[in-house]
Design a protein around this motif. Sequence first.
Motif, PDB file in Angstrom:
ATOM      1  N   UNK A 161       0.788  -1.232   0.000  1.00  0.00           N
ATOM      2  CA  UNK A 161       0.000   0.000   0.000  1.00  0.00           C
ATOM      3  C   UNK A 161       0.825   1.289   0.000  1.00  0.00           C
ATOM      4  N   UNK A 162       2.054   1.262   0.526  1.00  0.00           N
ATOM      5  CA  UNK A 162       2.832   2.507   0.547  1.00  0.00           C
ATOM      6  C   UNK A 162       3.176   2.991  -0.865  1.00  0.00           C
ATOM      7  N   UNK A 182      -0.655   4.885  19.548  1.00  0.00           N
ATOM      8  CA  UNK A 182       0.143   3.870  18.876  1.00  0.00           C
ATOM      9  C   UNK A 182      -0.758   2.987  18.015  1.00  0.00           C
ATOM     10  N   UNK A 183      -0.172   2.489  16.945  1.00  0.00           N
ATOM     11  CA  UNK A 183      -0.834   1.462  16.143  1.00  0.00           C
ATOM     12  C   UNK A 183      -0.365   0.095  16.621  1.00  0.00           C
ATOM     13  N   UNK A 184      -1.277  -0.848  16.649  1.00  0.00           N
ATOM     14  CA  UNK A 184      -0.953  -2.202  17.103  1.00  0.00           C
ATOM     15  C   UNK A 184      -1.256  -3.196  15.988  1.00  0.00           C
ATOM     16  N   UNK A 201      10.940  -1.567  -3.365  1.00  0.00           N
ATOM     17  CA  UNK A 201      10.799  -2.600  -2.330  1.00  0.00           C
ATOM     18  C   UNK A 201       9.574  -2.225  -1.506  1.00  0.00           C
ATOM     19  N   UNK A 202       8.461  -2.896  -1.743  1.00  0.00           N
ATOM     20  CA  UNK A 202       7.184  -2.470  -1.196  1.00  0.00           C
ATOM     21  C   UNK A 202       7.005  -2.751   0.286  1.00  0.00           C
ATOM     22  N   UNK A 203       6.151  -1.969   0.916  1.00  0.00           N
ATOM     23  CA  UNK A 203       5.745  -2.172   2.305  1.00  0.00           C
ATOM     24  C   UNK A 203       4.405  -1.471   2.505  1.00  0.00           C
ATOM     25  N   UNK A 229       3.240   0.826   8.127  1.00  0.00           N
ATOM     26  CA  UNK A 229       4.627   0.730   8.590  1.00  0.00           C
ATOM     27  C   UNK A 229       5.466   1.885   8.053  1.00  0.00           C
ATOM     28  N   UNK A 230       5.271   2.228   6.797  1.00  0.00           N
ATOM     29  CA  UNK A 230       6.117   3.239   6.168  1.00  0.00           C
ATOM     30  C   UNK A 230       5.932   4.619   6.777  1.00  0.00           C
TER      31      UNK A 230
END
Length: 358
Positions: free
Chosen positions: A86-87, A174-176, A246-248, A252-253
Amino acid sequence: MLHAVIMAGGSGTRFWPASRKHKPKQLLNLAGSRTMIQSTLDRLGDLVPPQRQHVITNRVLVDEIRKQLPDLPPENVVGEPCKRDTAPCVGLAAALVSHDDEDATMLVMPSDHVIADPAAFRDAVQAGQRLIDEDPDRIVTFGIRPTYPAESFGYIHRGEPIAAVGGKAFYVKRFREKPSRATAEDYLSTGEFYWNSGIFMWRASLIRDALARHQPDMHGHLQTIADAIGRPDYADVLEREFTAIDGTSIDYAVMERHPNVVVIEAPFPWDDLGSWQSLSRLHEPDDHGNTVVANHIGIDTGGTIVHGDPDHTIVTIDVEDLVIVQTKDATLVAHKNAEERVREAVAELQKRGSDSLL
């Protein structure tokens, strides 16, 4: 101005055999008379006109999506050369949107959610727009108040409220990640956690700057693509540079790293339609707990999901807790507790070279 970006590249393998490579779940009418992607754009109403609606998808789906969304300018349906998470999808969309509107705000949505109250959804988006207008450095996301300890969703831990929008928006602590059952039960008991809906809002310039800061290599490829927009070699540049990324995930990104993220408690009912069992939440079960979207005769049948063509009769006798899906060339029969293993069936079909069933 506000632009809507729909991420529509998923393969929807958990909805096999109805979902296929060239017509995954976002292109099916699993939740009503309109397909999932059509419903995604329908709920925007007059909030975002078609010329500011953009779809980023798998290259093989471009023609079908253009057919399903005839009001969109054809160039607004963009096919990624390959799957890169998705980033890069968001970064590509931000580059395209910024090319035409330097001050653009982006509403980013998956193409396969069910939201039963479009007016409430639009109200929430407008609240998000106000939050971003107040502080252009904000990222806004939408949290779903959990109704059970789900292990299949990411979570958002809320912090202090933002009084300006009536106490329904909060700073994000925060994200979990997807939790264990015990952890999900803890989250539910505190009342401080939301399911992460995957719906975001931000300034296009902000997300591009954030990718440059946190994902400089990815940003470099995306910037090269952005520089080529409108040039004769754009398609070649997109192919070369996007494939090299290089996907992420965007979570996270950027989301987990940005210091100014706000969550709005979603005032609308939401379902991510993640598997065949989701149909039980969209269609009221009968007196025996069966969810039927088919021509079905059930004898001593309980807790079963049946989906099939209306001109094909499905008969079940003395069965419980099954998922039965019939299409013109394939039939799935699985225990409800094992439906996650549908992906194994798809993998086996790939191994056998059964391309016509994928």
